[in-house]
Design a protein around this motif. Structure first.
Motif, PDB file in Angstrom:
ATOM      1  N   ALA A 237       3.861  44.251  28.920  1.00  0.00           N
ATOM      2  CA  ALA A 237       3.018  44.001  29.828  1.00  0.00           C
ATOM      3  C   ALA A 237       4.245  44.630  30.015  1.00  0.00           C
ATOM      4  O   ALA A 237       4.596  43.379  29.795  1.00  0.00           O
ATOM      5  CB  ALA A 237       2.716  41.931  29.943  1.00  0.00           C
ATOM      6  N   THR A 238       3.720  44.236  32.124  1.00  0.00           N
ATOM      7  CA  THR A 238       4.563  44.122  32.856  1.00  0.00           C
ATOM      8  C   THR A 238       4.354  43.620  33.673  1.00  0.00           C
ATOM      9  O   THR A 238       3.144  44.153  35.062  1.00  0.00           O
ATOM     10  CB  THR A 238       4.730  46.362  33.235  1.00  0.00           C
ATOM     11  OG1 THR A 238       4.663  46.481  31.574  1.00  0.00           O
ATOM     12  CG2 THR A 238       6.460  46.743  33.531  1.00  0.00           C
ATOM     13  N   LEU A 239       5.251  43.823  34.585  1.00  0.00           N
ATOM     14  CA  LEU A 239       6.097  42.849  35.797  1.00  0.00           C
ATOM     15  C   LEU A 239       6.931  43.539  36.918  1.00  0.00           C
ATOM     16  O   LEU A 239       7.852  44.019  36.805  1.00  0.00           O
ATOM     17  CB  LEU A 239       6.154  41.167  35.420  1.00  0.00           C
ATOM     18  CG  LEU A 239       6.971  40.906  37.187  1.00  0.00           C
ATOM     19  CD1 LEU A 239       6.076  39.388  36.546  1.00  0.00           C
ATOM     20  CD2 LEU A 239       8.048  41.044  36.887  1.00  0.00           C
ATOM     21  N   VAL A 240       6.702  44.066  38.772  1.00  0.00           N
ATOM     22  CA  VAL A 240       7.681  43.990  39.431  1.00  0.00           C
ATOM     23  C   VAL A 240       7.247  43.356  40.670  1.00  0.00           C
ATOM     24  O   VAL A 240       6.442  42.666  40.627  1.00  0.00           O
ATOM     25  CB  VAL A 240       6.816  45.389  39.957  1.00  0.00           C
ATOM     26  CG1 VAL A 240       5.436  45.181  40.821  1.00  0.00           C
ATOM     27  CG2 VAL A 240       7.471  45.881  40.547  1.00  0.00           C
ATOM     28  N   ALA A 241       8.553  42.621  40.421  1.00  0.00           N
ATOM     29  CA  ALA A 241       8.697  41.886  41.923  1.00  0.00           C
ATOM     30  C   ALA A 241      10.231  42.241  42.942  1.00  0.00           C
ATOM     31  O   ALA A 241      10.585  42.899  42.581  1.00  0.00           O
ATOM     32  CB  ALA A 241       9.139  40.691  41.441  1.00  0.00           C
ATOM     33  N   THR A 242       9.352  41.859  44.529  1.00  0.00           N
ATOM     34  CA  THR A 242      10.392  42.466  45.217  1.00  0.00           C
ATOM     35  C   THR A 242      10.858  41.293  46.145  1.00  0.00           C
ATOM     36  O   THR A 242      10.409  40.508  46.304  1.00  0.00           O
ATOM     37  CB  THR A 242       9.730  43.286  46.178  1.00  0.00           C
ATOM     38  OG1 THR A 242       8.240  42.538  47.160  1.00  0.00           O
ATOM     39  CG2 THR A 242       8.852  45.160  45.851  1.00  0.00           C
ATOM     40  N   PHE A 243      12.404  41.076  46.218  1.00  0.00           N
ATOM     41  CA  PHE A 243      12.698  40.345  46.960  1.00  0.00           C
ATOM     42  C   PHE A 243      13.425  40.658  48.243  1.00  0.00           C
ATOM     43  O   PHE A 243      13.785  42.188  48.728  1.00  0.00           O
ATOM     44  CB  PHE A 243      13.594  39.311  45.806  1.00  0.00           C
ATOM     45  CG  PHE A 243      13.184  39.454  44.941  1.00  0.00           C
ATOM     46  CD1 PHE A 243      13.068  38.099  44.422  1.00  0.00           C
ATOM     47  CD2 PHE A 243      13.233  40.087  43.771  1.00  0.00           C
ATOM     48  CE1 PHE A 243      12.728  37.861  43.619  1.00  0.00           C
ATOM     49  CE2 PHE A 243      12.354  39.985  42.804  1.00  0.00           C
ATOM     50  CZ  PHE A 243      12.657  38.232  42.251  1.00  0.00           C
ATOM     51  N   GLY A 321      11.620  32.698  46.052  1.00  0.00           N
ATOM     52  CA  GLY A 321      11.141  33.533  46.982  1.00  0.00           C
ATOM     53  C   GLY A 321      11.105  34.763  47.254  1.00  0.00           C
ATOM     54  O   GLY A 321      11.212  35.348  47.771  1.00  0.00           O
ATOM     55  N   ALA A 322      10.513  35.313  45.923  1.00  0.00           N
ATOM     56  CA  ALA A 322       9.870  36.639  46.004  1.00  0.00           C
ATOM     57  C   ALA A 322       8.659  37.367  46.937  1.00  0.00           C
ATOM     58  O   ALA A 322       7.821  36.266  47.113  1.00  0.00           O
ATOM     59  CB  ALA A 322       9.241  37.001  44.478  1.00  0.00           C
ATOM     60  N   GLU A 323       8.782  38.346  47.338  1.00  0.00           N
ATOM     61  CA  GLU A 323       7.606  39.146  48.000  1.00  0.00           C
ATOM     62  C   GLU A 323       6.330  39.345  48.168  1.00  0.00           C
ATOM     63  O   GLU A 323       5.304  38.943  48.590  1.00  0.00           O
ATOM     64  CB  GLU A 323       8.408  39.792  49.010  1.00  0.00           C
ATOM     65  CG  GLU A 323       9.873  39.153  50.397  1.00  0.00           C
ATOM     66  CD  GLU A 323      10.688  39.961  50.757  1.00  0.00           C
ATOM     67  OE1 GLU A 323      11.107  40.767  51.769  1.00  0.00           O
ATOM     68  OE2 GLU A 323      10.514  41.566  50.378  1.00  0.00           O
ATOM     69  N   LEU A 324       6.193  40.262  46.857  1.00  0.00           N
ATOM     70  CA  LEU A 324       5.476  40.735  46.263  1.00  0.00           C
ATOM     71  C   LEU A 324       5.796  40.045  44.917  1.00  0.00           C
ATOM     72  O   LEU A 324       6.333  40.163  44.022  1.00  0.00           O
ATOM     73  CB  LEU A 324       5.424  41.701  46.759  1.00  0.00           C
ATOM     74  CG  LEU A 324       4.178  42.197  45.807  1.00  0.00           C
ATOM     75  CD1 LEU A 324       3.135  41.868  46.233  1.00  0.00           C
ATOM     76  CD2 LEU A 324       4.638  43.649  45.667  1.00  0.00           C
ATOM     77  N   VAL A 325       4.774  39.667  43.491  1.00  0.00           N
ATOM     78  CA  VAL A 325       4.905  39.505  42.291  1.00  0.00           C
ATOM     79  C   VAL A 325       3.478  40.513  41.680  1.00  0.00           C
ATOM     80  O   VAL A 325       2.794  39.965  42.259  1.00  0.00           O
ATOM     81  CB  VAL A 325       5.128  38.583  41.597  1.00  0.00           C
ATOM     82  CG1 VAL A 325       5.663  38.318  40.328  1.00  0.00           C
ATOM     83  CG2 VAL A 325       6.097  37.929  42.247  1.00  0.00           C
TER      84      VAL A 325
END
Length: 483
Positions: A237-243, A321-325
């Motif tokens: 399983a893969t996750l990407v998060a932007t901060f 506080g990630a902008e997108l997950v």
């Protein structure tokens, strides 16, 4: 451009090999295993690190067996000519760079997988086996060889062993030495040393196997390795998060570690890396919205185990506080997300040449390193993109510069050194996986201190008193001002 090294005063070096030695080398490896044409040997002069000095080899030998390696070593030892062992040349520290008049011993023709033992989960290989080929071969048995340097599709196991290479999976599976059970190594006397074992456990004597792993060809020539394998991981399983800030991304990494989660991969990209990849792949990763940092994680536990771990990381990213997950257990989508991370260095080529550094800091100081690199970038007027293995704190700040400008090359070199100093000041080390080679010698001395340097020299002198193997790499055998 970097001038060839003049480091030929360390040990006895003949700048001209002479017909007698060339004849012995030809007898050892055969006519097609000896390269002496000046134009041809230049192709074996250096690895991928432009800062490291490189000299001109007297010849290149391409042995195809351990016995041939032994014959080459004995001939060179008798003639007082140094040997520089070399794999595929994918290194990033200058460890495989020639010195004037040396014999480069390239192990690429020793490329056989000698054994795959599924029941004992091990493989026996020669040093010229390509990392990717080994991974593919053992996958057929439902097994997995974890070390995966970025150059895994062309780097060789021998080079990985010599530099103790790492890769994206280190956070869970460790670096190369964690997958090595035993070695066969040709010593400076030409004798063959067998170290290690085939058993799961074994504590007989000093751990000589680990001594040779990461020794960068300064103690001997590795001709065979017994490697530990693992069960093939299930689909991840893969996750990407932007901060919006590097501090928030750093807080997420610290929380993941503190809460005991061990993803199989946890990578970080700064804004410069994100923008380069977006342009190169014509995709959107978050830089367009001003995201400062991107985190990519994978869990290879399979099924609900992987989903549970990824959901826990998702919650942590949201909490800080990630902008997108976004996460997925779709294999192809996961590969596409990970492709962005692997594309960073090729993407930076749009800005000119690149020079990648390799520092490892405590995971709680990753954000400080990224911020510090941004300050160095602004001070020197050069783009520095930071990407790395957040799971173990191993960062790769990459400096871009105009290869046609001597001034920019000099500034890039200065920035490279400042990044190393920054890493040390944050409680880190000057290399997490690329090695010391010929580019970080003074930094090794600074990091380990005079007592540590003395121990290194004592080991080198005990195993290689004639300074036959890769003289001047990692450290000088003697203080140069006394030599």
């Amino acid at each position: 451009m970097v001038e060839p090294t003049t480091e030929t005063t360390v040990g006895q070096v003949n700048t001209t090999l002479g017909d007698h030695l060339l004849g012995e080398l030809r007898d050892a490896v055969g006519a097609n295993g000896l390269l002496a044409d000046p134009d041809v040997v230049l192709g074996y002069q250096r690895d991928m690190m432009p800062l490291a000095p490189a000299g001109t080899p007297g010849a290149v030998v391409l042995p195809s067996s351990t016995e041939q390696v032994q014959a080459v070593v004995r001939a060179c030892a008798a003639a007082g000519v140094p040997i520089v062992p070399r794999g595929a040349g994918s290194g990033l520290s200058g460890a495989a760079n020639a010195i004037d008049g040396c014999v480069v011993l390239a192990t690429t023709r020793m490329n056989h997988i000698l054994e795959v033992d599924p029941d004992n989960r091990l493989a026996v290989v020669e040093p010229g086996v390509v990392n990717r080929d080994l991974r593919g071969a053992v996958e057929k048995h439902g097994l997995f060889y974890p070390p995966d340097p970025s150059s895994y599709d062309w780097c060789t196991i021998g080079g990985n062993l010599s530099t103790n290479a790492g890769g994206l999976c280190c956070v869970k599976y460790g670096v190369t030495t964690d997958s090595v059970l035993g070695l066969e190594t040709v010593l400076a006397t030409g004798e063959l040393l067998r170290t290690g074992r085939r058993t799961v456990k074994g504590v007989a004597g000093y751990d000589l196997t680990k001594l040779f792993v990461g020794s960068e060809g300064t103690l001997g020539v590795i001709t065979q390795a017994t490697l530990a394998l693992r069960p093939l991981p299930q689909a991840p399983a893969t996750l990407v998060a932007t901060f919006g800030s590097t501090a928030a991304a750093g807080a997420a990494v610290s929380r993941v570690v503190r809460e005991g989660l061990v993803p199989s991969l946890m990578e970080i990209m700064d804004q410069a890396s994100i923008r380069a990849v977006e342009q190169h792949l014509s995709t959107e990763l978050g830089a367009g919205t001003g995201s400062a940092t991107l985190l990519i994680c994978q869990s290879d536990g399979g099924g609900e185990t992987a989903r549970r771990e990824i959901r826990a990381i998702e919650q942590i990213c949201t909490d800080v506080g990630a902008e997108l997950v976004h996460w997925t257990d779709d294999l192809e989508e996961g590969r596409m997300l990970l492709a962005a991370r692997r594309a960073v260095l090729p993407s930076l080529e749009i800005y000119g040449a690149w020079l990648t550094d390799d520092v490892c800091v405590p995971r709680t100081r990753i954000a400080d390193l990224i911020s510090g690199c941004a300050e160095i970038s602004e001070r020197y007027g050069l783009l520095i993109a930071v990407v790395g293995h957040a799971g173990d704190g191993n960062m790769h700040p990459t400096i871009t510069y105009d290869p046609g400008s001597e001034r920019e090359f000099a500034k890039a070199h200065q920035a490279f050194d400042e990044i190393l100093a920054l890493g040390l000041s944050l409680g880190g080390t000057v290399t997490g996986e690329h090695g010391v080679g010929k580019v970080k010698r003074e930094w090794l001395a600074r990091e380990i201190g005079p007592v540590g340097l003395g121990v290194h020299r004592a080991i080198k002198a005990a195993l290689d008193p004639g300074n036959l193997f890769n003289p001047g790499s990692m450290f000088a055998l003697y203080d140069e001002d006394k030599d």
